[in-house]
Write an enzyme that holds these catalytic residues in place. Structure first.
Site, PDB file in Angstrom:
ATOM      1  N   TYR A 142      55.072  30.349  20.353  1.00 43.32           N
ATOM      2  CA  TYR A 142      53.924  29.473  20.094  1.00 43.32           C
ATOM      3  C   TYR A 142      53.559  29.593  18.623  1.00 43.32           C
ATOM      4  CZ  TYR A 142      49.250  27.362  20.751  1.00 43.32           C
ATOM      5  OH  TYR A 142      48.138  26.575  20.671  1.00 43.32           O
ATOM      6  N   LYS A 170      56.572  26.174  21.627  1.00 41.69           N
ATOM      7  CA  LYS A 170      55.413  25.287  21.660  1.00 41.69           C
ATOM      8  C   LYS A 170      54.953  25.127  20.220  1.00 41.69           C
ATOM      9  CE  LYS A 170      50.585  24.825  23.060  1.00 41.69           C
ATOM     10  NZ  LYS A 170      49.398  25.479  23.685  1.00 41.69           N
TER      11      LYS A 170
END
Length: 305
Positions: A142, A170
């Site tokens: 992320y 992500k």
């Protein structure tokens, strides 16, 4: 383990960074979490990300996190991928979070850059490796420099992508062009981490989205991705534009956890919008604005509008 995944979409296509429902006194409401998880999966979600930023991970405690994971896995784990956040600026703490998530039955981990500490890139890589090595679960990186204070460099991503369990990213950098090259170079499945950039990310080969507005526009986002996959880009654009008022209402102020809970209260999926400090609940004026956005997106019945 759900069967909705593929090598190209290892965590599915549509996931929400799910809020953590709370009672009026601030306790984690596990039954509400289960109800919400079932609704999201029933309405087109392939997966759920628990105990992330939108799940108020900085202010929920280890036993609470494990309980949420276990309850949601039991409720929907045979139909959707349950990814648990294992993010901290303390590597040892993040490792424990990963281990506890695995014990609770999570299917994967979301590992964010260590926030506030602003480590060097070698330090960031060492942190992620330590968390990824702690369990046998697949990992979604992320990258969210706006919150973490540090962005993953190209060389760091390349090195992390060599880890056998790191399979996805992500991306909340807003940098679609760089994402396209990184996905091509590393082979990681790339997930849009910004609701408003779903179409540009799909155009650059993204696997799907980990969203927040998806709490209320999950079916529409699933339809957008289906249309895109079918080559009907005009229909994908039409569908996306139809819900932009809701996307703006929930994301525009930058308080996604707060506003997502307010939106869920408006549509009747949560009984309240309690959050933990330093967040404060959405004000009545905020709720009016969110309701207007949901109404403009056609998400409210006439009786509720």
């Amino acid at each position: 383990m759900p069967s909705v995944t593929s090598p190209q979409r290892p965590f599915g296509a549509v996931l929400s960074a799910m809020v953590t429902p709370m009672t009026d006194d601030g306790a984690v409401d596990l039954q509400a979490a289960v109800t919400l998880a079932r609704h999201l999966v029933d309405s087109g979600h392939d997966g759920l990300v628990l105990n992330g930023t939108t799940g108020e991970a900085p202010t929920t405690h280890a036993p609470e996190k494990a309980e949420v994971v276990a309850a949601v896995v039991e409720a929907v784990g045979d139909r959707a991928y349950v990814v648990a956040g294992a993010g901290s600026n303390d590597t040892a703490h993040a490792v424990r979070m990963a281990e506890q998530a695995a014990e609770a039955g999570a299917h994967g981990l979301l590992v964010v850059s260590p926030y506030y500490s602003r480590p060097s890139q070698p330090g960031l890589v060492a942190h992620v490796h330590a968390v990824a090595d702690a369990t046998d679960l697949p990992v979604m990186l992320y990258d969210v420099p706006g919150r973490a204070g540090v962005r993953m460099s190209a060389s760091a991503i390349d090195e992390l992508a060599l880890h056998p369990r790191i399979i996805a990213m992500k991306d909340a950098t807003g940098d679609v062009f760089t994402a396209s090259g990184a996905a091509e170079r590393t082979g990681l499945a790339w997930y849009c981490g910004d609701d408003g950039l779903l179409l540009p990310f799909l155009a650059h080969g993204a696997a799907g989205v980990v969203g927040v507005a998806t709490h209320v526009v999950g079916p529409q986002f699933a339809a957008v991705i289906r249309a895109w996959d079918a080559g009907d880009h005009a229909e994908a654009l039409r569908l996306f534009r139809s819900v932009t008022p809701a996307i703006q209402a929930i994301n525009g102020a930058g308080f996604q956890a707060v506003y997502a809970k307010a939106a869920l209260e408006i549509i009747g999926l949560l009984s309240g919008r309690t959050v933990r400090l330093p967040y404060v609940p959405a004000s009545d004026e905020d709720v009016d604005d969110i309701r207007a956005g949901l109404r403009a997106a056609g998400l409210l019945d006439a009786a509720l509008a």
